[in-house]
Scaffold this active site. Sequence first.
Site, mmCIF file in Angstrom:
data_model
loop_
_atom_site.group_PDB
_atom_site.id
_atom_site.type_symbol
_atom_site.label_atom_id
_atom_site.label_comp_id
_atom_site.label_asym_id
_atom_site.label_seq_id
_atom_site.Cartn_x
_atom_site.Cartn_y
_atom_site.Cartn_z
ATOM 1 N N CYS A 47 -3.481 10.817 1.594
ATOM 2 C CA CYS A 47 -2.834 9.533 1.314
ATOM 3 C C CYS A 47 -1.477 9.723 0.663
ATOM 4 O O CYS A 47 -0.448 9.409 1.248
ATOM 5 C CB CYS A 47 -3.734 8.706 0.407
ATOM 6 S SG CYS A 47 -5.430 8.697 0.969
ATOM 7 N N LYS A 99 0.836 -1.213 0.000
ATOM 8 C CA LYS A 99 0.000 0.000 0.000
ATOM 9 C C LYS A 99 0.872 1.265 0.000
ATOM 10 O O LYS A 99 0.628 2.212 -0.760
ATOM 11 C CB LYS A 99 -0.924 -0.024 1.221
ATOM 12 C CG LYS A 99 -1.642 1.260 1.513
ATOM 13 C CD LYS A 99 -2.652 1.601 0.439
ATOM 14 C CE LYS A 99 -3.032 3.055 0.502
ATOM 15 N NZ LYS A 99 -4.425 3.315 0.679
HETATM 16 N N1 SAJ Z 1 -2.031 14.840 -8.625
HETATM 17 C C1 SAJ Z 1 -1.156 15.567 -9.438
HETATM 18 N N2 SAJ Z 1 -0.831 15.058 -10.662
HETATM 19 C C2 SAJ Z 1 -1.347 13.874 -11.107
HETATM 20 C C3 SAJ Z 1 -2.238 13.140 -10.285
HETATM 21 C C4 SAJ Z 1 -2.559 13.651 -9.039
HETATM 22 O O1 SAJ Z 1 -0.673 16.647 -9.070
HETATM 23 O O2 SAJ Z 1 -1.012 13.494 -12.241
HETATM 24 C C5 SAJ Z 1 -2.384 15.360 -7.278
HETATM 25 C C6 SAJ Z 1 -3.876 15.624 -7.102
HETATM 26 O O3 SAJ Z 1 -4.230 16.886 -7.591
HETATM 27 C C7 SAJ Z 1 -4.004 15.514 -5.585
HETATM 28 C C8 SAJ Z 1 -2.995 14.420 -5.224
HETATM 29 O O4 SAJ Z 1 -2.102 14.349 -6.340
HETATM 30 O O5 SAJ Z 1 -3.626 16.733 -4.969
HETATM 31 C C9 SAJ Z 1 -3.573 13.060 -4.926
HETATM 32 O O6 SAJ Z 1 -4.619 12.749 -5.827
HETATM 33 P P1 SAJ Z 1 -4.873 11.282 -6.446
HETATM 34 O O7 SAJ Z 1 -6.096 11.353 -7.264
HETATM 35 O O8 SAJ Z 1 -3.650 10.818 -7.134
HETATM 36 O O9 SAJ Z 1 -5.024 10.338 -5.190
HETATM 37 P P2 SAJ Z 1 -5.947 10.299 -3.843
HETATM 38 O O10 SAJ Z 1 -5.122 10.844 -2.720
HETATM 39 O O11 SAJ Z 1 -7.295 10.868 -4.045
HETATM 40 O O12 SAJ Z 1 -6.128 8.698 -3.676
HETATM 41 C C10 SAJ Z 1 -4.975 7.863 -3.611
HETATM 42 C C11 SAJ Z 1 -5.131 6.694 -4.582
HETATM 43 N N3 SAJ Z 1 -3.846 6.020 -4.756
HETATM 44 C C12 SAJ Z 1 -3.328 5.780 -5.973
HETATM 45 O O13 SAJ Z 1 -3.843 6.133 -7.003
HETATM 46 C C13 SAJ Z 1 -2.027 5.015 -5.998
HETATM 47 C C14 SAJ Z 1 -6.183 5.727 -4.077
HETATM 48 O O14 SAJ Z 1 -6.249 4.570 -4.889
HETATM 49 C C15 SAJ Z 1 -5.861 5.302 -2.643
HETATM 50 O O15 SAJ Z 1 -6.860 4.460 -2.096
HETATM 51 C C16 SAJ Z 1 -5.827 6.550 -1.783
HETATM 52 O O16 SAJ Z 1 -4.785 7.400 -2.297
HETATM 53 C C17 SAJ Z 1 -5.513 6.138 -0.353
HETATM 54 O O17 SAJ Z 1 -6.444 6.050 0.457
HETATM 55 O O18 SAJ Z 1 -4.349 5.823 -0.073
#
Ligand code: SAJ
Length: 424
Positions: free
Chosen positions: A272, A218
């Site tokens: 996360c 994870k």
């Molecule tokens: N972000 C970027 N660039 C990107 C993708 C995301 O700057 O290309 C930023 C987003 O704007 C945000 C942050 O990253 O601020 C996180 O967003 P996210 O959509 O990547 O993830 P979370 O935090 O909503 O959810 C993540 C997910 N993990 C992965 O995709 C590996 C989800 O599957 C997990 O269950 C969750 O974390 C968790 O609970 O750990």
Amino acid sequence: MSFNTICVVGLGYIGLPTAAMFASKEKHVTGVDISQHAVETINAGQIHIVEPGLDVMVKKAVDNGFLRATTTPEPADAFLIAVPTPFLPANTQDSIPEPDLSYIESAAKSIAKVLKKGDLVILESTSPVGATEQMSKWLAEERSDLTFPQTHGEESDIRVAHCPERVLPGHVIRELVENDRIVGGMTEQSSAAATQLYNIFVKGDCIITNARTAEMAKLTENASRDVNIAFANELSVICDKSGIDVWELIGLANRHPRVNILQPGPGVGGHCIAVDPWFIVSQAKDDAKLIKVAREVNDQKPSWVIKKIKAAISDYLVSFPGKNASQIKIGCFGVAFKADIDDLRESPAMAIAETISEWHLGEVLVVEPNIKTLPESLNKCKLVTHDFAIIQADIAVILVNHKEFYELDFGNIKLIDTRGIYKK
Ligand code: SAJ
């Protein structure tokens, strides 16, 4: 093994949907939370968090008598712990944040009182390596009359596993069912029992490993994403200096069949991806070099955006010598931590809007289509529609790629687009 009664401790973004999912399969579920407000809301058939589809599911489960919330655990065949694992703030600038397992400890101690021989205990909270074994030790300390995997292996009275949640906020109901599930038992019996439990509603594969590997899996998933986003954020800073459009660049590089760079932004938010990599770093201080630097690169990005906004204000004053800073209106487009959600916690966009509103002498307009009122920390800002902000603002900053922002025409406003969504 039959699981007719299930107790879920922690009724937040993961615990409540999981509890409702088991209840939808006609299992008798007791949900436990320390918040009286959460318990009362759920027992009234309502929800205290925002997640599409969850309200209908909880109402049905409560009305049908399969889900009930309480503040103290009750006997059950299986216990799932889904409480927060935040990190403790670093003491000094250089020190590394340490995970805070106190919520897991109190959850374990509260369920220990009602455990009986044959029960299964699953830790779902994202945890540093070794947390599941630690949880099992806390259980054993409270119940010397029962045996646990760390001392009695396959013969133990209680089975213990770590099964991390991996669902994406906003898509929890679908992903809970469809995603593959990592099942990390402390013993084979524990893994088999946990697999049987999840098979009640999970359609993805349940993949068995040990508890420590499940914990690390994870953390690895979220660290992988963090490192990839840090690479994109670093590229964005490099490209900005060289006059290269980083989004065009990444689009081109991603045409390579084995390259897949994520998108730069104003920083990484949420509970996360910006947190979990620290769990690896704090346990491997000498070795987790790249993961640590990636965290730092992403954490520094909001300051870089703030510098860009300050530079834009200076440029504006040079272009319009008759104006002073208090007459310049800045429009912040989006303050949520990512697109199309209302969650403002741990949001780099929020941090940027807060800093600008504290520092700037003129008006700061906030456009956030997913909320109705601004939080206290933005009390110097005005919540407005995107049309109003486009008419009024002298400088616009796109901080979140909400769907409403893609078609906007910013005309001649000085624009800082941290998400690369504006097509002139
Ligand atoms: N972000 C970027 N660039 C990107 C993708 C995301 O700057 O290309 C930023 C987003 O704007 C945000 C942050 O990253 O601020 C996180 O967003 P996210 O959509 O990547 O993830 P979370 O935090 O909503 O959810 C993540 C997910 N993990 C992965 O995709 C590996 C989800 O599957 C997990 O269950 C969750 O974390 C968790 O609970 O750990």
